[in-house]
Design an enzyme around this catalytic site. Structure first.
Site: not given
Ligand code: NDP
Length: 286
Positions: A96, A119, A52
């Protein structure tokens, strides 16, 4: 001949488009910033976080990395998210997953400001997708829609079957296909006669998390097959939920593993980061 849907190429195109948009925002004095939080040092998570960061660097997005020790308390994590929610110079916040066992994932995801939730896991964004409002969409299913569209595959009016109903893949996938005017069926572990259902599909999306479960007898001749699964087989090679060799002979288009759906997830995360600027400016999601 079977069309191999090239996720590597399509994700690279998207990243290049985003790079231009970020450069344009830069010329207008707007910087795009993503905060990535990792708790603990799970090796797989570290690889995802590094990927990322690299994607951010390529596109020109500033990334802030918070690598917190395993023993971080839930409250400490919530406090950090609270700070990042309030910071005007932070557009996107990503935690995460998975989190260590002593931290409740749901509590953490629910405190991320919806207009920074790149997300797309916050209930407000999930609800927005359900009722057709603007918001962030979970990256993997959003990437699959891009794979289909950019490969010239029509969704409207097609029989679409999604195998799997998880919150991050199956359910948002079904809603997105519906938004594109597909006729959608969702199958899961309690579905009876799975083969009969999958064989109806013009577009079959498989997210079951079982290596090579979908063999050619689950697939209609000429179907489009999207394989979300990712596993390592006995020889330590990557494979999907679809038995690629047998299915590729029967379908009209298929995503390989690796190089299909996988690269799209990060590309769509980057897309959500860029979109977050516009969402925050319009005040549409808050
Ligand atoms: P989950 O384990 O959360 O969900 C799996 C789904 O498959 C469940 O809904 C389950 O049904 C269903 N299922 C399991 N077994 C069967 C069966 N025998 N017949 C029919 N349905 C079944 O997985 P995810 O959705 O998170 O992920 C799916 C796969 O995709 C995994 O391999 C994962 O690694 C991969 N993945 C890849 C990503 C990428 O970027 N390429 C991103 C995210 C995931 P039920 O609900 O009834 O239990």
């Amino acid at each position: 001949m079977t069309q191999i849907i090239d996720g590597k190429k399509i994700s690279a195109q998207i990243k290049d488009e985003l790079k231009e948009r970020v450069a344009e925002l830069g010329r207008q004095g707007v910087k795009v910033t993503l905060a990535v939080i990792q708790v603990g040092a799970d090796p797989a998570s570290s690889v995802y976080v590094r990927n990322k960061k690299n994607a951010c660097a390529y596109i020109g997005i500033r990334s802030l990395a918070y690598e917190l020790p395993e023993e971080t308390t839930q409250q400490e994590l919530l406090d950090l998210i609270g700070e990042l929610n309030d910071r005007e110079d932070v557009n996107g916040i990503l935690v995460q997953l998975p989190l260590p066992g002593h931290i409740e994932e749901e509590k953490v995801l629910n405190v991320i400001r919806p207009d920074k939730d790149v997300d797309g896991f916050h209930p407000q964004n999930v609800g927005a997708l359900c009722i057709g409002r603007r918001g962030f969409v979970s990256c993997t299913p959003a990437g699959i829609i891009q794979l289909l569209k950019r490969s010239g595959i029509e969704i409207a009016g097609k029989e679409c079957v999604v195998v799997g109903r998880s919150n991050i893949v199956g359910k948002p996938m079904a809603l997105l296909l519906l938004r594109e005017n597909g006729t959608v069926t969702v199958a899961h572990s309690r579905t009876k006669d799975l083969k009969e259902i999958t064989k109806r599909a013009d577009i079959l999306v498989v997210a079951v998390g079982r290596p090579r479960m979908i063999t050619s007898d689950y697939v209609k001749e000429g179907a489009v097959v999207i394989d979300v699964g990712i596993h390592r087989n006995e020889e330590n090679k990557l494979c999907g939920d679809v038995d690629y060799e047998s299915v590729a002979e029967k379908c009209s288009a298929i995503t390989p593993v690796p190089g299909g759906v996988g690269p799209m997830t990060i590309a769509m995360l980057m897309n959500n980061c860029v979109e977050s600027v516009a969402l925050q400016q319009s005040g549409k999601v808050s």
